[in-house]
Design an enzyme around this catalytic site. Sequence first.
Site, mmCIF file in Angstrom:
data_model
loop_
_atom_site.group_PDB
_atom_site.id
_atom_site.type_symbol
_atom_site.label_atom_id
_atom_site.label_comp_id
_atom_site.label_asym_id
_atom_site.label_seq_id
_atom_site.Cartn_x
_atom_site.Cartn_y
_atom_site.Cartn_z
ATOM 1 N N LEU A 222 0.884 -1.146 -0.035
ATOM 2 C CA LEU A 222 -0.024 -0.158 -0.183
ATOM 3 C C LEU A 222 0.895 1.291 0.052
ATOM 4 O O LEU A 222 1.804 1.401 0.890
ATOM 5 C CB LEU A 222 -0.844 0.087 1.109
ATOM 6 N N HIS A 223 0.667 2.249 -0.907
ATOM 7 C CA HIS A 223 1.400 3.250 -0.907
ATOM 8 C C HIS A 223 0.716 4.653 -1.298
ATOM 9 O O HIS A 223 1.130 5.720 -1.263
ATOM 10 C CB HIS A 223 2.743 3.245 -2.022
ATOM 11 N N ARG A 224 -0.405 4.697 -1.971
ATOM 12 C CA ARG A 224 -0.996 5.629 -2.400
ATOM 13 C C ARG A 224 -1.520 6.490 -1.519
ATOM 14 O O ARG A 224 -2.297 6.115 -0.507
ATOM 15 C CB ARG A 224 -2.047 5.235 -3.573
#
Length: 389
Positions: A222-224
């Site tokens: 997860l990075h957005r």
Amino acid sequence: MLNESWPADLGPVICVVGARPNFMKMAPILRAFSAHHPALPTLLVHTGQHYDRDMNDRLFVDLRLPHPDINLEVGSATHAVQTAEVMRRFEPVVDAQRPSCVLVVGDVNSTLACTLVSAKKEVPVVHVEAGLRSYDRAMPEEINRVLTDQIADRLYTTERSAQANLAREGIAEERVCFVGNVMIDSLLSNREFAHSPTKTLQMAGVDPAVLDDPRGYGVVTLHRPSNVDRAEQLAPLLSVLREVSEQLPLVFALHPRTRANIDRFGLGELLASPRIILLPPQGYLEMLGLLAGAKLVLSDSGGLQEETTALGVPCLTIRENTERPITVEQGTNTLVGCDPQAIRKGVAEILSGTGKTGRVPELWDGRAAERIAADLSQWLLARHARRGS
């Protein structure tokens, strides 16, 4: 082929990388340019948009990618400042090198910045991975894609739907060439070198026995910003991941942004489970091995949607939309948004064997870069001949 050798007065192809996904796309392109007859002379420019010395060094080795000829060392900043700084530092490179064209990949800020400089210098722009659209203008990457494609002189697409997107935006068909997906070139050429999940966990100081579960294991990234920058959005996602880990262990490769926000919001307890293995960002070969062996993947990454489809691994994409619809229509990808119930349902279908199986899309065969080299060589040489006549 128009000539047996590259004209001495035709400059190099400047190839631009700015962030980690660009490296995976550029490596097979550079190899194909070198192997082509005549070989296309290149100059690799790293803008330094994202820069981690240890991770970059590993990527160069893993991907057999030559070290950049020039590093602009721009670093992180706001979108506007970063784009402007790349432009400021890239312009003298174009002036000094007088390239035959500038080749950009993907949709990061460096892609658009170098495209703008090239257009103002009247240097042809070549865009690899053109025509992808999420139709979500809240994503900075979408703005970069649309503007780059409007400016580019030669556009290489990964899927046929991209051609329709470009046609709707008024881009002439003769500027576009469907070649396939260079990300899959990298995946197929490196799969035999991928590290085993056991080795990856051992290197991270984790007992690999945690993956000894009859149902397999899952991989999470997860990075957005839309998922991780607000506590009210991140907390429910971490909670449902904790639930999923009770069904099968999860290997969570934590992006620095995500780790920082988990700490900032005090959400670490949600991941405090022996069934959730927290790892730092992984090298390409480590991640490839983890993905290839996974039962399922939960991610908001665009690249992982493509890689899981090529590997035949079910992927639940934690986004409301995707610029890679072919991974949903033909591949193993399912959009579940940020809805915990949709995530639970998707995991249940995969574990019960009723999830989608998918297939590998057209021209995702490991030869996209070869097709780019053949077409670009012909295009540049023909353009050079016209200008000289």
